[in-house]
Design a protein around this motif. Structure first.
Motif, PDB file in Angstrom:
ATOM      1  N   TYR A   1       0.534  -1.260  -0.058  1.00 35.46           N
ATOM      2  CA  TYR A   1       0.010   0.224  -0.698  1.00 35.46           C
ATOM      3  C   TYR A   1       0.688   1.282   0.143  1.00 35.46           C
ATOM      4  O   TYR A   1       2.438   0.749   0.309  1.00 35.46           O
ATOM      5  CB  TYR A   1      -0.841   0.088   1.438  1.00 35.46           C
ATOM      6  CG  TYR A   1       0.044  -0.049   2.763  1.00 35.46           C
ATOM      7  CD1 TYR A   1       0.145  -0.567   3.360  1.00 35.46           C
ATOM      8  CD2 TYR A   1       0.305   1.373   3.377  1.00 35.46           C
ATOM      9  CE1 TYR A   1       0.979  -1.101   4.445  1.00 35.46           C
ATOM     10  CE2 TYR A   1       0.559   1.290   4.139  1.00 35.46           C
ATOM     11  CZ  TYR A   1       0.963   0.199   4.506  1.00 35.46           C
ATOM     12  OH  TYR A   1       2.208   0.585   5.979  1.00 35.46           O
TER      13      TYR A   1
ATOM     14  N   GLU B   1      -4.729   5.745   8.827  1.00 33.12           N
ATOM     15  CA  GLU B   1      -3.245   5.207   9.088  1.00 33.12           C
ATOM     16  C   GLU B   1      -2.365   4.796   8.923  1.00 33.12           C
ATOM     17  O   GLU B   1      -1.614   4.112   9.524  1.00 33.12           O
ATOM     18  CB  GLU B   1      -2.672   6.635   7.958  1.00 33.12           C
ATOM     19  CG  GLU B   1      -0.619   6.552   7.475  1.00 33.12           C
ATOM     20  CD  GLU B   1      -0.586   7.607   7.154  1.00 33.12           C
ATOM     21  OE1 GLU B   1      -1.665   8.979   6.667  1.00 33.12           O
ATOM     22  OE2 GLU B   1       0.627   7.656   6.643  1.00 33.12           O
TER      23      GLU B   1
ATOM     24  N   THR C   1      -1.647  -1.747   8.126  1.00 33.51           N
ATOM     25  CA  THR C   1       0.442  -2.890   8.382  1.00 33.51           C
ATOM     26  C   THR C   1      -0.066  -3.878   6.909  1.00 33.51           C
ATOM     27  O   THR C   1      -0.914  -4.770   7.094  1.00 33.51           O
ATOM     28  CB  THR C   1       0.445  -3.481   9.310  1.00 33.51           C
ATOM     29  OG1 THR C   1      -1.207  -4.321   9.878  1.00 33.51           O
ATOM     30  CG2 THR C   1       0.553  -2.909   9.813  1.00 33.51           C
ATOM     31  N   THR C   2       1.108  -4.287   6.070  1.00 33.30           N
ATOM     32  CA  THR C   2       0.740  -5.259   5.556  1.00 33.30           C
ATOM     33  C   THR C   2       0.666  -6.671   5.851  1.00 33.30           C
ATOM     34  O   THR C   2       1.517  -7.055   7.309  1.00 33.30           O
ATOM     35  CB  THR C   2       3.078  -5.573   4.935  1.00 33.30           C
ATOM     36  OG1 THR C   2       2.728  -4.808   4.070  1.00 33.30           O
ATOM     37  CG2 THR C   2       2.561  -6.534   4.122  1.00 33.30           C
TER      38      THR C   2
END
Lengths: 393, 142
Positions: free
Chosen positions: B71, B112, B116-117
């Motif tokens: 992202y 935001e 997290t990935t």
């Protein structure tokens, strides 16, 4: 590897480079080609091949003139040509590898290879105009990305891979900044660089975000530029003015269609395959490389190549750069001309030219890497890329 | 300037291979092309399965369950439509149906700091223009 059919680079040249030069593509191309012929001590009659790639860096303003390899050759009194190509391949590594391959195949003996880029519109101009960068519709594969706002190359090429590397490996924005600062230090000693004022980490962190974590200072600088490199056979190379620099190995890689969003791995992609091929074609190892020139369209691309080429371990590039290995005085001098962020976007050609100059020796002032014998340069990323290893002996 | 580009995002232009995807979105069903030979999902749509080379392919509905693969929080608009949408989260999500099967999308309604990935996300539909419903994703209950 022992090779009785080596190709050598014998001449390099640049055009006037900068924003809004007022020069046409043809004028830029002529300037660079003449500079390269002069550098080599060569006449047009010595050349029988031409490869080039022309591009607009960004959206095309209407009325831009295009130049191709047949046109540039004829303008300069070169020809008839035994080989030419005006397309294919990612940025300058495309015409470079085509030139080397054509010479090795015996299709021609001496090739003028070029990259010519015309000025993009500014972002403000693009937003204010109906240009290709401002589309109302998204066709082909773009229909799956543009409606969601994947509209600027840096978002998928750089921002998402960088964020993923941070999340996976603990890479930090400071690591990116250390690279930017180190690269500017090289540029500060290059009279040809467009940006020469040294930077601090504070300067980096004061640079605005474009798409997190990518900041303005992580981006290369679009300019009008033409670059030319002349290659020839080893036999002919000794006839010209400069010390020949030899092509040790080259590699191309394409791992998918032309996508950045939909790659199988957004960080480990074509450079990984390209690096394996490059090393398989030489007895040299990463430890033998004296300087490395890696395309820095965005900072993360340099990080991808450093890992892919094996100069540091997987996921370890942030600390590797922060420890100073790639800076002046470090163990792996990187982008010793200052990189495309500082000399302007020449789409890889500057990395070839800087490799050649470092290996010739004596052309780089305080940036000279002592006793440099092996240089590696690489270009592009994502679905397609290429690399070249060069030696002075 | 009253260009469509200021009012709408770049609008998808479906073709013979992709019409099913956008028809599915209109019906709020996420459809992905699938190989009837080996079961492999194929996105972007192509006329052949690159796993088994079968050309016997048909759209299949997927669950909308996914994880966040990558992202970026966009801070500058490069198209007029997004000028007043900043910051927005452009993302790649990996659908649970198949490793490496991903969509480009937006993450919505997630602060935001919570991105997290690897986080689980789920499909939500957003109408962004007349006759254009886009598959977007939000945080899934873990």
């Amino acid at each position: 590897m022992s090779d009785n059919n080596r190709v050598a680079a014998v001449g390099v040249g640049y055009s006037t480079t900068g924003r809004r030069t007022g020069l046409t593509s043809r004028q830029l191309a002529v300037q660079a080609a003449m500079a390269a012929m002069t550098d080599a001590g060569m006449t047009p009659q010595d050349i029988d091949g031409a490869t080039m790639l022309w591009a607009v860096a960004g959206a095309a303003p209407p009325g831009l003139d295009v130049v191709d390899s047949m046109d540039i050759a004829y303008m300069l009194g070169i020809g008839p040509l035994n080989f030419w190509n005006s397309g294919a391949g990612p940025a300058y590594i495309g015409p470079a590898v085509q030139a080397v391959a054509a010479i090795k195949a015996g299709l021609c003996h001496t090739v003028l290879s070029m990259r010519v880029i015309r000025q993009r519109l500014t972002t403000a101009e693009m937003l204010a105009q109906d240009t290709d960068a401002n589309p109302e519709y998204a066709d082909d594969d773009r229909q799956f990305v543009m409606p969601f706002g994947s509209v600027a190359p840096l978002q998928a090429i750089a921002a998402m891979p960088a964020q993923r590397h941070m999340d996976l490996y603990g890479t930090t924005e400071e690591h990116f900044g250390r690279h930017v600062v180190a690269q500017r230090e090289w540029a500060s000693h290059n009279p040809d660089a467009l940006f020469r004022t040294p930077l601090t980490l504070d300067d980096y962190f004061a640079s605005r975000y474009i798409s997190k974590p990518v900041r303005l200072l992580d981006c290369d600088y679009p300019v009008d530029s033409a670059s030319a490199i002349i290659y020839t056979t080893e036999e002919r190379a000794r006839n010209f003015a400069k010390k020949p620099i030899f092509v040790e190995s080259t590699a191309f890689s394409s791992v998918k269609y032309a996508t950045f969003e939909n790659l199988d791995d957004i960080y480990e992609n074509s450079p990984v395959h390209c690096a394996k091929t490059l090393w398989s074609r030489t007895d040299l190892k990463p430890k033998d490389v004296d300087c490395v020139q890696l395309y820095d369209g965005f900072t993360i691309i340099v990080f991808q190549w450093l890992e892919a080429l094996g100069f540091c371990g997987r996921g370890e590039v942030g600390p590797f750069v922060a420890e100073g290995h790639t800076a002046m005085g470090g163990s792996l001098p990187l982008n010793t001309d200052g990189g495309a962020c500082n000399v302007g976007r020449r789409h890889g050609a500057n990395f070839c030219i800087e490799s050649i100059r470092q290996l010739r020796g004596g052309e780089s002032g305080v940036r000279q890497v002592p006793d440099a014998k092996v240089a590696l340069w690489a270009n592009a990323v994502g679905p397609f890329s290429g690399a070249m290893l060069m030696t002075s002996e | 300037m009253t260009s469509k580009a200021a009012i709408y995002p770049p609008l998808p232009l479906p073709n013979e291979m992709t019409q099913f995807f956008w028809d599915g979105c209109q019906a709020r069903k996420l459809m992905i092309l699938r190989c009837k030979g080996c079961g492999r999902y194929i996105h972007y749509p192509r006329p052949v399965c690159n796993g088994c080379l079968s050309t016997d392919l048909a759209p299949a509905e997927v669950s909308g369950e996914a994880t966040l693969y990558g992202y970026t929080v966009a801070m500058q608009a490069f198209h007029p439509y997004f000028a007043d949408k900043l910051p927005y989260t452009l993302a790649l999500v990996e659908l649970v149906e198949q490793a490496g099967l991903r969509l480009t999308t937006n993450i919505v309604d997630v602060p935001e700091a919570e991105l997290t990935t690897g986080m689980p996300v789920r499909l939500v539909w957003r109408e962004v223009a007349p006759d254009l419903v886009l598959p977007m994703f939000t945080k899934a209950a873990s």
